[in-house]
Design an enzyme around this catalytic site. Sequence first.
Site, PDB file in Angstrom:
ATOM      1  N   ARG A   1       0.813  -1.219   0.000  1.00 41.92           N
ATOM      2  CA  ARG A   1       0.000   0.000   0.000  1.00 41.92           C
ATOM      3  C   ARG A   1       0.851   1.276   0.000  1.00 41.92           C
ATOM      4  O   ARG A   1       0.421   2.318  -0.468  1.00 41.92           O
ATOM      5  CB  ARG A   1      -0.930   0.006   1.192  1.00 41.92           C
ATOM      6  CG  ARG A   1      -2.002  -1.057   1.046  1.00 41.92           C
ATOM      7  CD  ARG A   1      -3.151  -0.723   1.883  1.00 41.92           C
ATOM      8  NE  ARG A   1      -4.197  -1.709   1.751  1.00 41.92           N
ATOM      9  CZ  ARG A   1      -5.317  -1.656   2.432  1.00 41.92           C
ATOM     10  NH1 ARG A   1      -5.535  -0.665   3.255  1.00 41.92           N
ATOM     11  NH2 ARG A   1      -6.229  -2.572   2.266  1.00 41.92           N
TER      12      ARG A   1
ATOM     13  N   ASP B   1     -15.699  10.254   7.326  1.00 36.99           N
ATOM     14  CA  ASP B   1     -14.635   9.260   7.149  1.00 36.99           C
ATOM     15  C   ASP B   1     -13.304   9.946   7.423  1.00 36.99           C
ATOM     16  O   ASP B   1     -13.195  11.172   7.341  1.00 36.99           O
ATOM     17  CB  ASP B   1     -14.655   8.690   5.725  1.00 36.99           C
ATOM     18  CG  ASP B   1     -14.024   7.307   5.658  1.00 36.99           C
ATOM     19  OD1 ASP B   1     -14.763   6.307   5.599  1.00 36.99           O
ATOM     20  OD2 ASP B   1     -12.770   7.217   5.690  1.00 36.99           O
TER      21      ASP B   1
HETATM   22  C1  SAM Z   1     -14.731  -1.004   5.072  1.00 39.08           C
HETATM   23  S1  SAM Z   1     -15.222   0.664   5.076  1.00 39.08           S
HETATM   24  C2  SAM Z   1     -16.919   0.524   5.573  1.00 39.08           C
HETATM   25  C3  SAM Z   1     -17.838   1.416   4.763  1.00 39.08           C
HETATM   26  C4  SAM Z   1     -19.325   1.294   5.123  1.00 39.08           C
HETATM   27  N1  SAM Z   1     -19.565   1.642   6.490  1.00 39.08           N
HETATM   28  C5  SAM Z   1     -19.828  -0.086   4.828  1.00 39.08           C
HETATM   29  O1  SAM Z   1     -20.136  -0.852   5.754  1.00 39.08           O
HETATM   30  O2  SAM Z   1     -19.937  -0.443   3.656  1.00 39.08           O
HETATM   31  C6  SAM Z   1     -14.419   1.293   6.569  1.00 39.08           C
HETATM   32  C7  SAM Z   1     -14.229   2.806   6.560  1.00 39.08           C
HETATM   33  O3  SAM Z   1     -13.831   3.235   7.875  1.00 39.08           O
HETATM   34  C8  SAM Z   1     -12.904   4.310   7.730  1.00 39.08           C
HETATM   35  N2  SAM Z   1     -12.074   4.448   8.932  1.00 39.08           N
HETATM   36  C9  SAM Z   1     -11.089   3.617   9.370  1.00 39.08           C
HETATM   37  N3  SAM Z   1     -10.529   4.107  10.476  1.00 39.08           N
HETATM   38  C10 SAM Z   1     -11.165   5.265  10.779  1.00 39.08           C
HETATM   39  C11 SAM Z   1     -11.036   6.233  11.820  1.00 39.08           C
HETATM   40  N4  SAM Z   1     -10.124   6.104  12.782  1.00 39.08           N
HETATM   41  N5  SAM Z   1     -11.858   7.301  11.805  1.00 39.08           N
HETATM   42  C12 SAM Z   1     -12.794   7.435  10.848  1.00 39.08           C
HETATM   43  N6  SAM Z   1     -12.969   6.565   9.820  1.00 39.08           N
HETATM   44  C13 SAM Z   1     -12.161   5.476   9.785  1.00 39.08           C
HETATM   45  C14 SAM Z   1     -12.097   3.905   6.496  1.00 39.08           C
HETATM   46  O4  SAM Z   1     -11.449   5.002   5.891  1.00 39.08           O
HETATM   47  C15 SAM Z   1     -13.156   3.249   5.598  1.00 39.08           C
HETATM   48  O5  SAM Z   1     -13.649   4.115   4.623  1.00 39.08           O
END
Ligand code: SAM
Length: 281
Positions: free
Chosen positions: A41, A151
Amino acid sequence: MTTNLTNNKLAERDFKRLSQFISSECGIKVPPSKRTMIESRLQRRLRTLSMGDYKEYCDYLFSLKGMEIEMPHLLDAVTTNTTHFFREPKHFDYLYDNVLPDWFERFGPSKELVVWSAGCSSGEEPYTLAMVLTEFAEHNPGFSFVVVATDINNQVLEKAQLAIYPEDKVSQIPPLLRRKYLLRSKNKANKVVRVIPELRSKVRFRRLNFMGEFGFREPLDIIFCRNVMIYFDRPVQENLLRKFINHLHPKGYIFIGHSESLSGMDLGLKQSAPTIYQKAG
Ligand SMILES: C[S@@+](CC[C@H](N)C(=O)[O-])C[C@H]1O[C@@H](n2cnc3c(N)ncnc32)[C@H](O)[C@@H]1O
């Protein structure tokens, strides 16, 4: 300076400082099994910065300037953003059939319902919510709502705000809703759709890191935080859930992902359905 990364490996010391930094900054755990994933990555960042190896990258990242300029790019690179429209569709059925009628009976038109899509990725979850809530509003005059979508990742937030998706990524949306809420490109060769402006105006996007302050002034009615906490350690998950609960109205709801679990956590939530929880009244 070389950009040939074929023999380039992340040294133990650099992996350790990166993994500690990532988990303290955004909660994401990076065990040794994720080392190759982190290497791959970060390759794009090395290329963009014309850096020859990971050590050079880490030295830059952990400098004063790097902390300011590079840190958001690092976080963009290490988050996993998989998502799709109507993911885990039973959640949306339960929302429409149980949560919204219960909420509207309690508040009526006097209040706007506030839903938070926490970890909204590229927008599919908050736009799904906006479709379902708009449908409910059509059948329940006086009902109004707003979706707050956040996000940590700037790149996905930009995509979410554009609201343009490839046609083959919208097949999970029921055909009726697809026709109602999506616009096709005028150029037939361009196989993309865009969410209609009326729906876009119901969703407010902003960057938010769960590890910091949330900054909501009013309590929230419903929180969707799905497929986010699986990347965090148990104590981080529990802390985050306590913060969510503090920001939730009495009787408000939390939806988590189907592969996530609150078992063993004493949070004072009542389970309403699998992976759906309600705060006490
Ligand atoms: C796998 S996606 C899930 C998207 C959606 N909630 C779904 O279930 O389809 C996880 C998201 O969490 C965000 N994320 C991870 N760590 C985070 C943090 N510390 N604060 C805010 N967002 C975060 C990531 O950038 C990512 O876009």
